[in-house]
Design a protein around this motif. Structure first.
Motif, PDB file in Angstrom:
ATOM      1  N   CYS A  59       7.537   3.174   0.089  1.00 55.59           N
ATOM      2  CA  CYS A  59       6.571   4.247   0.377  1.00 55.59           C
ATOM      3  C   CYS A  59       5.336   3.818   1.147  1.00 55.59           C
ATOM      4  CB  CYS A  59       6.067   4.859  -0.926  1.00 55.59           C
ATOM      5  SG  CYS A  59       6.974   6.289  -1.416  1.00 55.59           S
ATOM      6  N   CYS A 103      -7.982   0.708  -0.911  1.00 60.36           N
ATOM      7  CA  CYS A 103      -7.916   2.006  -0.223  1.00 60.36           C
ATOM      8  C   CYS A 103      -9.149   2.851  -0.471  1.00 60.36           C
ATOM      9  CB  CYS A 103      -6.671   2.774  -0.635  1.00 60.36           C
ATOM     10  SG  CYS A 103      -6.680   3.302  -2.356  1.00 60.36           S
ATOM     11  N   ILE A 104      -9.933   2.527  -1.510  1.00 53.10           N
ATOM     12  CA  ILE A 104     -11.141   3.331  -1.770  1.00 53.10           C
ATOM     13  C   ILE A 104     -12.399   2.471  -1.697  1.00 53.10           C
ATOM     14  CG2 ILE A 104     -10.042   5.146  -3.143  1.00 53.10           C
ATOM     15  CD1 ILE A 104     -11.096   3.580  -5.645  1.00 53.10           C
ATOM     16  N   GLY A 116       4.200   7.622   1.007  1.00 50.20           N
ATOM     17  CA  GLY A 116       3.105   7.236   0.127  1.00 50.20           C
ATOM     18  C   GLY A 116       1.884   8.093   0.356  1.00 50.20           C
ATOM     19  N   LEU A 142      -3.649   3.219 -13.329  1.00 54.22           N
ATOM     20  CA  LEU A 142      -2.780   3.201 -12.150  1.00 54.22           C
ATOM     21  C   LEU A 142      -1.795   2.049 -12.204  1.00 54.22           C
ATOM     22  CD1 LEU A 142      -5.610   3.586  -9.475  1.00 54.22           C
ATOM     23  CD2 LEU A 142      -4.389   5.395 -10.660  1.00 54.22           C
ATOM     24  N   HIS A 158       0.861  -1.182   0.000  1.00 48.68           N
ATOM     25  CA  HIS A 158       0.000   0.000   0.000  1.00 48.68           C
ATOM     26  C   HIS A 158       0.889   1.220   0.000  1.00 48.68           C
ATOM     27  CE1 HIS A 158       0.374   0.888   4.510  1.00 48.68           C
ATOM     28  NE2 HIS A 158       1.158  -0.141   4.272  1.00 48.68           N
ATOM     29  N   ALA A 159       0.382   2.341  -0.510  1.00 50.97           N
ATOM     30  CA  ALA A 159       1.176   3.564  -0.429  1.00 50.97           C
ATOM     31  C   ALA A 159       0.286   4.793  -0.273  1.00 50.97           C
ATOM     32  CB  ALA A 159       2.097   3.705  -1.633  1.00 50.97           C
ATOM     33  N   CYS A 160      -0.502   5.132  -1.287  1.00 48.18           N
ATOM     34  CA  CYS A 160      -1.095   6.481  -1.283  1.00 48.18           C
ATOM     35  C   CYS A 160      -2.407   6.580  -0.530  1.00 48.18           C
ATOM     36  CB  CYS A 160      -1.277   6.966  -2.713  1.00 48.18           C
ATOM     37  SG  CYS A 160      -2.725   6.265  -3.513  1.00 48.18           S
ATOM     38  N   HIS A 161      -3.125   5.495  -0.376  1.00 51.25           N
ATOM     39  CA  HIS A 161      -4.415   5.483   0.324  1.00 51.25           C
ATOM     40  C   HIS A 161      -5.473   6.385  -0.310  1.00 51.25           C
ATOM     41  CE1 HIS A 161      -3.422   3.210   4.177  1.00 51.25           C
ATOM     42  NE2 HIS A 161      -2.311   3.190   3.461  1.00 51.25           N
ATOM     43  N   HIS A 162      -5.310   6.769  -1.580  1.00 52.17           N
ATOM     44  CA  HIS A 162      -6.407   7.518  -2.216  1.00 52.17           C
ATOM     45  C   HIS A 162      -6.486   7.249  -3.713  1.00 52.17           C
ATOM     46  CE1 HIS A 162      -3.067  10.337  -2.744  1.00 52.17           C
ATOM     47  NE2 HIS A 162      -3.759  11.003  -3.630  1.00 52.17           N
ATOM     48  N   SER A 163      -6.142   6.046  -4.126  1.00 55.12           N
ATOM     49  CA  SER A 163      -6.334   5.593  -5.508  1.00 55.12           C
ATOM     50  C   SER A 163      -5.535   6.384  -6.528  1.00 55.12           C
ATOM     51  CB  SER A 163      -7.820   5.595  -5.910  1.00 55.12           C
ATOM     52  OG  SER A 163      -8.283   6.889  -6.188  1.00 55.12           O
ATOM     53  N   THR A 164      -4.296   6.726  -6.190  1.00 56.81           N
ATOM     54  CA  THR A 164      -3.470   7.298  -7.241  1.00 56.81           C
ATOM     55  C   THR A 164      -2.257   6.420  -7.535  1.00 56.81           C
ATOM     56  OG1 THR A 164      -2.735   9.415  -8.129  1.00 56.81           O
ATOM     57  CG2 THR A 164      -1.843   8.805  -5.990  1.00 56.81           C
ATOM     58  N   CYS A 165      -1.903   5.505  -6.608  1.00 53.93           N
ATOM     59  CA  CYS A 165      -0.668   4.748  -6.820  1.00 53.93           C
ATOM     60  C   CYS A 165      -0.900   3.322  -7.292  1.00 53.93           C
ATOM     61  CB  CYS A 165       0.174   4.736  -5.548  1.00 53.93           C
ATOM     62  SG  CYS A 165      -0.413   3.588  -4.295  1.00 53.93           S
ATOM     63  N   ARG A 189     -13.474  10.101  -1.904  1.00 54.38           N
ATOM     64  CA  ARG A 189     -13.084   8.844  -2.564  1.00 54.38           C
ATOM     65  C   ARG A 189     -12.066   8.112  -1.694  1.00 54.38           C
ATOM     66  NH1 ARG A 189     -12.723   6.267  -7.718  1.00 54.38           N
ATOM     67  NH2 ARG A 189     -10.593   5.825  -8.371  1.00 54.38           N
ATOM     68  N   PRO A 196     -10.663   0.337 -11.249  1.00 57.05           N
ATOM     69  CA  PRO A 196     -11.045   1.341 -10.263  1.00 57.05           C
ATOM     70  C   PRO A 196     -10.830   2.761 -10.773  1.00 57.05           C
ATOM     71  CG  PRO A 196      -8.847   0.570  -9.783  1.00 57.05           C
ATOM     72  CD  PRO A 196      -9.290  -0.172 -11.017  1.00 57.05           C
ATOM     73  N   SER A 197     -10.348   2.914 -12.007  1.00 60.25           N
ATOM     74  CA  SER A 197      -9.837   4.225 -12.405  1.00 60.25           C
ATOM     75  C   SER A 197     -10.327   4.674 -13.771  1.00 60.25           C
ATOM     76  CB  SER A 197      -8.298   4.191 -12.354  1.00 60.25           C
ATOM     77  OG  SER A 197      -7.782   5.486 -12.375  1.00 60.25           O
ATOM     78  N   ALA A 212      -1.178   0.521  -5.569  1.00 61.04           N
ATOM     79  CA  ALA A 212      -0.397  -0.512  -4.883  1.00 61.04           C
ATOM     80  C   ALA A 212      -1.259  -1.527  -4.137  1.00 61.04           C
ATOM     81  CB  ALA A 212       0.582   0.139  -3.904  1.00 61.04           C
ATOM     82  N   ARG A 235      -4.954  13.114 -11.003  1.00 63.27           N
ATOM     83  CA  ARG A 235      -5.771  12.251 -11.862  1.00 63.27           C
ATOM     84  C   ARG A 235      -7.184  12.835 -11.959  1.00 63.27           C
ATOM     85  NH1 ARG A 235      -2.167   8.050 -12.806  1.00 63.27           N
ATOM     86  NH2 ARG A 235      -0.781   7.698 -11.065  1.00 63.27           N
TER      87      ARG A 235
END
Lengths: 241, 394, 127
Positions: B38, A76-77, B43, A152, A54-61, B302, A214-215, A63, B257
């Motif tokens: 990260c 994460c979302i 992250g 992603l 896991h990394a960003c916790h908001h659906s940008t990475c 989100r 998801p994206s 992971a 994004r």
């Protein structure tokens, strides 16, 4: 006081050279928390040996893709409320069609190799992204603004794809979508890859990639469009245009 | 003669950038990280590539670092950046009265600034609060946190650095005179303990730095200071939008994004491994964010998450400087073999690494100068494609 | 890279759990395809009886009057209709047509296959 649920997490566990098993953990959760929060809580308070990515916790990475009750989710979302209920058992497993590194972590090197091979765009002009604004509302000067692409590279589409399950050689939804994004006319060098036996014709139209994406990439639609583009490019070759 | 071996603990921004720098200078580098790249603070960063404007009034040292590094990162790693600039907007008299210091601060720190009329600002960003009184354009940008770190890690790996992820440091290995000679790790993927020896150990664990120094019996002056971020499901702006005032809660909205991300808050925490989200902070982000961009009220959250800044030095919270510190524990506590780097922010990751690598190289007698300013980074994907982990299919 | 499908993973083709209508269509298409292939061989064996003379063939045809065989024939009819219609659906979507309606087209294929089977069932059992 936020709503409290009692939830049993059933997690896939596997260490190198050990047989896989499932471990269960019962937690008090807030149903509006995300699945990833619950998994992180297991690691923080119950079992420090749990491996997850896991990394960003908001659906940008991209992971934190896992299978939640069998379905690929970006955890994460994904609110707990959306996938389970109070008192239930929630099964969490690693993505399919990738080698398992440990527990919920898979090695997605193969996907990244394919994304490199098709030269997938990581950044693109905002005006080229198929976003909710109708194209006409962009100002002409907006073309100078860039944004990170929708894909992603999270691997959910590969995990859900029934064809990817049978052969690792298939390019798969995300890389094919990345070819479509660049276009056959602007990037004719990608034609042999798209048109190869592991390319666009290997898709069997199960539409699972789009169902789990998801994206907003909508890989299935892009694969179908790429077929049209490939046929067009071949016809142009034949008729010498 | 074999290359000197440096172990870096932590694969956040500082760790991967230091690995990249030291690999370029000819060290044999091993990064040990208990999770994946990260997974901690880095992250979960807001994703703002600071122009320095946010710190131009009260913390000029950080502001100057930010503008320099902002321009370097745009050059060496464009693949992870939305380089669309940022706006500072004034919404009330208090904001307006801050403008003068802001202009002076930016000028002093060398941050390019362009004043817009409210009408011009609304043409550029139609979703801004139409009541805005003043607006300034500055060169902020947005980045993808994981890919930024991966690009550094990929390049480091290409230059020979080893990455041991899912490897948790259990103890520091000592030579009996209190000096650090390596680390004992638990490889969590293989369930196996292992001793790694090194000429130097770099503690790049950010908010967790105190846990590592405690293994050597030392304190680190790190203050874990979490803050909340809320990502909404509509891309309402193309630029980072900042409230023109002193740093406060929920005063930055930035695009990423198809989202906008509002942040953040500042409080202190004890257990940094898990920071729960609280409903009142989510509400605060909605209120403060929608002052800048009213349409946020029509968007849906989100992702909601907490990240823990590693602040260094004295003071607390907002008033603490956002600069970084590198401690050579030989100088601070007469313990050889351990260097701690902490503080700072994502934007200054490369500078932090340069400073750390300078300290490490001086101690190891390496003369090679830093070249990370000019070295373009490889594709973030190559971190994975260069990987040679043992594989088994499930 | 290994280009050969792995037979163990072939089974995942038939796992409908957690999947969506698009994948159900895919699974059903595979199952009906396999079923029809099997039927084709059965059909050839039956025709092979012709070579042993009219009497052998007539005797064999008596068997087909049993309800069990009739049920099997209905299955074949349903499978043919579904497989053909879903084939058209796949062709259309591959040309970029009706991608947004692919789920509805799947349901329509199933519905028409059921209706078609019912019509034949009524004729078969009533007649």
């Amino acid at each position: 006081m936020p709503e409290q649920w009692t939830l049993t997490l059933r997690l896939y566990r596997q260490k190198a050279n050990e047989a896989p098993r499932y471990d269960t953990f019962t937690l008090q959760v807030n149903p509006d928390e995300y699945v990833l929060d619950a998994v992180e809580r297991v690691w923080a308070f119950h079992d420090r040996s749990l491996c997850f990515r896991h990394a960003c916790h908001h659906s940008t990475c991209g992971a934190c893709g896992m299978r939640v009750n069998g379905v690929e989710k970006l955890t994460c979302i994904t609110p707990l409320r959306a996938v389970t209920q109070n008192g239930a058992v929630l099964t969490i497993e690693p993505l399919r069609n990738f080698p398992i590194v440990s527990d919920l972590v898979v090695d997605m090197g193969d996907l990244y190799r394919k994304m490199e091979r098709v030269n997938a765009r990581a950044v693109l002009p905002v005006t080229e992204a198929e976003i909710e604004h109708p194209a006409s509302t962009w100002n002409p000067e907006d073309a100078q603004y860039l944004r990170l692409s929708d894909c992603l590279e999270c691997g959910l589409c590969i995990s859900a794809c029934p064809v990817a399950a049978t052969t690792a050689a298939y390019l798969g939804p995300a890389p094919l979508a990345a070819i479509q994004d660049q276009g056959m006319r602007r990037h004719p060098e990608l034609l042999p890859l798209a048109d190869s036996e592991d390319g666009v014709w290997r898709c069997h139209s199960a539409f699972e990639c789009t169902a789990v994406c998801p994206s907003f990439v909508d890989p299935a639609r892009r694969i179908m469009d790429l077929r049209r583009q490939v046929v067009g490019a071949k016809l142009r070759q034949v008729f010498g245009k | 003669m074999s290359k000197p071996h440096v172990i870096i603990i932590g694969a956040g921004f500082t760790g991967v950038a230091t690995a990249h720098d030291l690999a370029l200078r000819g060290c044999q580098v091993t990064v040990v990280e208990r999770g994946d790249i990260c997974n901690g603070t880095s992250g979960r960063t807001h994703g703002l590539l600071h122009s320095g404007g946010r710190y131009a009034v009260k913390d000029k040292e950080s502001a100057i670092e930010c503008i320099e590094e902002n321009q370097i990162l745009r050059r060496i790693v464009p693949q992870v950046i939305e380089p669309n600039g940022g706006l500072f907007i004034a919404l009330d008299d208090s904001d307006l009265s801050y403008a003068e210091q802001f202009i002076a601060g930016c000028e002093e720190c060398g941050i390019p600034l362009e004043e817009l009329t409210p009408q011009q600002a609304l043409t550029l960003e139609p979703n801004l609060n139409p009541r805005l009184l003043a607006a300034f354009l500055i060169p902020d940008a947005t980045f993808d946190p994981l890919r930024l770190a991966l690009a550094f890690a990929a390049t480091a790996r290409h230059n020979g650095a080893q990455f041991r992820t899912y490897a948790e440091v259990e103890t520091l290995l000592m030579d009996g005179q209190g000096n650090v000679t390596g680390v004992r790790i638990l490889d969590r993927a293989a369930n196996r303990h292992e001793d790694l020896h090194a000429d130097m150990v770099v503690n790049a664990t950010g908010a967790w730095a105190g846990q590592i120094t405690a293994m050597a019996g030392l304190d680190a002056p790190v203050h874990p200071t979490p803050g909340i971020m809320v990502a909404y499901d509509q891309r309402l702006v193309q630029r980072a939008v900042n409230r023109l005032n002193e740093p406060g809660d929920g005063d930055i909205v930035l695009p990423q994004r198809r989202m906008v991300v509002v942040g953040t808050t500042s409080f202190t925490a004890e257990n940094v491994d898990y920071i729960p989200v609280t409903e009142d902070q989510v509400q605060l982000m909605l209120e403060r964010g929608s002052e800048l961009i009213p349409a946020i009220r029509n968007a849906r959250p989100r992702g909601i998450y907490m990240a823990t800044r590693p602040l260094v030095g004295s003071g607390s919270g907002r008033s603490m400087a956002r600069t970084f510190k590198c401690f050579d524990h030989k100088e601070t506590h007469n313990i050889e073999g351990l260097v701690t780097i902490t503080g700072g922010k994502a934007t200054t990751m490369r500078a932090m690494a340069e400073k750390t690598a300078d300290v490490v190289c001086a101690k190891l007698g390496i003369q090679t100068p830093c070249t990370t300013r000019e070295t373009p980074l490889l594709s973030y994907r190559q971190y994975y494609t260069l990987s040679n982990q043992e594989k088994h299919y499930a | 890279m290994n280009n050969q499908p792995s037979s163990r993973k072939l089974l995942t083709w038939f796992n409908p759990l957690g999947r969506n209508p698009g994948a159900w269509a895919f699974i059903l298409n595979r199952l009906t395809g396999l079923g029809l292939t099997f039927y084709l061989f059965l059909h050839l064996i039956v025709l092979g009886r012709l070579a042993q003379g009219p009497q052998a063939y007539e005797e064999f045809l008596e068997l087909t009057k049993s309800p069990l065989v009739k049920l099997g024939e209905l299955l074949v009819i349903g499978a043919v209709i579904y497989h053909a219609l879903n084939g058209l659906r796949v062709v259309l979507t591959s040309f970029g047509l009706g991608i947004r309606q692919q789920t509805q087209m799947f349901y329509l294929s199933v519905l028409l296959a059921l209706v078609g089977t019912l019509v034949f069932a009524i004729r078969m059992f009533a007649g």
